[in-house]
Design a protein around this motif. Structure first.
Motif, mmCIF file in Angstrom:
data_model
loop_
_atom_site.group_PDB
_atom_site.id
_atom_site.type_symbol
_atom_site.label_atom_id
_atom_site.label_comp_id
_atom_site.label_asym_id
_atom_site.label_seq_id
_atom_site.Cartn_x
_atom_site.Cartn_y
_atom_site.Cartn_z
ATOM 1 N N SER A 20 41.114 32.932 28.067
ATOM 2 C CA SER A 20 39.753 33.354 28.385
ATOM 3 C C SER A 20 39.755 34.721 29.058
ATOM 4 O O SER A 20 40.648 35.032 29.845
ATOM 5 N N VAL A 21 38.734 35.506 28.756
ATOM 6 C CA VAL A 21 38.546 36.818 29.382
ATOM 7 C C VAL A 21 37.112 36.898 29.873
ATOM 8 O O VAL A 21 36.172 36.591 29.133
ATOM 9 N N ALA A 22 36.942 37.309 31.122
ATOM 10 C CA ALA A 22 35.607 37.424 31.719
ATOM 11 C C ALA A 22 35.401 38.839 32.237
ATOM 12 O O ALA A 22 36.235 39.356 32.979
ATOM 13 N N ARG A 23 34.279 39.453 31.823
ATOM 14 C CA ARG A 23 33.867 40.739 32.384
ATOM 15 C C ARG A 23 32.763 40.455 33.389
ATOM 16 O O ARG A 23 31.735 39.876 33.024
ATOM 17 N N VAL A 24 32.976 40.843 34.635
ATOM 18 C CA VAL A 24 32.064 40.518 35.721
ATOM 19 C C VAL A 24 31.425 41.793 36.253
ATOM 20 O O VAL A 24 32.120 42.773 36.528
ATOM 21 N N TYR A 25 30.094 41.772 36.381
ATOM 22 C CA TYR A 25 29.349 42.896 36.940
ATOM 23 C C TYR A 25 28.628 42.418 38.192
ATOM 24 O O TYR A 25 27.833 41.480 38.137
ATOM 25 N N LEU A 26 28.901 43.066 39.331
ATOM 26 C CA LEU A 26 28.230 42.749 40.587
ATOM 27 C C LEU A 26 27.199 43.822 40.891
ATOM 28 O O LEU A 26 27.494 45.006 40.818
ATOM 29 N N THR A 27 25.981 43.410 41.216
ATOM 30 C CA THR A 27 24.944 44.323 41.669
ATOM 31 C C THR A 27 24.320 43.724 42.926
ATOM 32 O O THR A 27 24.332 42.505 43.107
ATOM 33 N N THR A 62 29.818 36.406 51.112
ATOM 34 C CA THR A 62 28.836 37.252 50.414
ATOM 35 C C THR A 62 27.995 36.438 49.434
ATOM 36 O O THR A 62 27.621 36.948 48.382
ATOM 37 N N VAL A 63 27.682 35.192 49.772
ATOM 38 C CA VAL A 63 27.017 34.285 48.836
ATOM 39 C C VAL A 63 25.659 34.789 48.376
ATOM 40 O O VAL A 63 25.370 34.809 47.197
ATOM 41 N N GLY A 64 24.796 35.257 49.257
ATOM 42 C CA GLY A 64 23.458 35.661 48.838
ATOM 43 C C GLY A 64 23.275 37.153 48.677
ATOM 44 O O GLY A 64 22.155 37.628 48.566
ATOM 45 N N GLN A 65 24.364 37.928 48.656
ATOM 46 C CA GLN A 65 24.249 39.387 48.682
ATOM 47 C C GLN A 65 24.304 40.041 47.312
ATOM 48 O O GLN A 65 23.798 41.147 47.144
ATOM 49 N N PHE A 66 24.934 39.394 46.334
ATOM 50 C CA PHE A 66 25.140 40.029 45.031
ATOM 51 C C PHE A 66 24.603 39.173 43.899
ATOM 52 O O PHE A 66 24.719 37.951 43.928
ATOM 53 N N ASP A 67 24.028 39.827 42.896
ATOM 54 C CA ASP A 67 23.738 39.177 41.629
ATOM 55 C C ASP A 67 24.977 39.352 40.766
ATOM 56 O O ASP A 67 25.522 40.456 40.668
ATOM 57 N N VAL A 68 25.422 38.279 40.140
ATOM 58 C CA VAL A 68 26.646 38.307 39.334
ATOM 59 C C VAL A 68 26.270 38.079 37.876
ATOM 60 O O VAL A 68 25.657 37.070 37.540
ATOM 61 N N ASN A 69 26.621 39.036 37.024
ATOM 62 C CA ASN A 69 26.389 38.914 35.587
ATOM 63 C C ASN A 69 27.756 38.855 34.913
ATOM 64 O O ASN A 69 28.572 39.767 35.093
ATOM 65 N N ILE A 70 28.005 37.793 34.148
ATOM 66 C CA ILE A 70 29.340 37.564 33.570
ATOM 67 C C ILE A 70 29.238 37.421 32.059
ATOM 68 O O ILE A 70 28.386 36.689 31.556
ATOM 69 N N ASN A 71 30.116 38.120 31.343
ATOM 70 C CA ASN A 71 30.314 37.908 29.906
ATOM 71 C C ASN A 71 31.703 37.297 29.759
ATOM 72 O O ASN A 71 32.687 37.913 30.171
ATOM 73 N N VAL A 72 31.781 36.102 29.187
ATOM 74 C CA VAL A 72 33.062 35.417 29.071
ATOM 75 C C VAL A 72 33.226 34.878 27.665
ATOM 76 O O VAL A 72 32.259 34.466 27.018
#
Length: 135
Positions: A20-27, A62-72
């Motif tokens: 598996s490969v996951a690309r993770v974007y944090l904003t 950092t639970v409520g600080q970032f929106d996490v968008n993942i493509n896996v």
């Protein structure tokens, strides 16, 4: 007068586990986790796997600080959850370098290289041999 578009800072992290490969974007955001266009609860069936994905955020506080968008892609649910955890951990290291020792001691930055061993000819599986008979 032209209005300038507000630039959004995104942090990238790539995680891998088994096949598996996951690309993770944090904003910066409210803590929403999106996986391939679905919420984490929709995408992963088991609560234990969801805990695996959230573990780096909880370890760094950092639970409520970032929106996490993942493509896996690739592999099954367990491998994908491990890849997501690895990717989130790497992205968090790009955000603040002080998170690195915490994530390293928890073992989230180490790429788990365990994967299925290939089948060999003359055997039924990777190591399982056919039943032996003298006659």
């Amino acid at each position: 007068m032209a209005t300038r578009k507000k630039e959004v800072v995104r942090y990238l992290g790539t995680g891998r586990r088994k096949s598996s490969v996951a690309r993770v974007y944090l904003t910066a955001g409210k803590g929403a986790i999106t996986v391939n266009g679905k919420t984490l609860e929709e995408y992963l069936p088991l609560e234990t796997l969801r805990m695996v994905v959230r573990a780096p955020l909880e370890a760094t506080g950092t639970v409520g600080q970032f929106d996490v968008n993942i493509n896996v892609y690739g592999g099954g649910h367990a491998g994908q959850a491990g890849a997501m955890r690895h990717g989130i951990s790497r992205a968090l290291c790009n955000v603040v370098e002080d998170y690195r020792p915490v994530l390293k001691s928890a073992g989230f930055l180490t790429r788990d290289s365990r994967a299925k061993e290939r089948k060999k000819y003359g055997l039924k599986k990777a190591r399982k041999a056919p039943q032996f008979s003298k006659r």
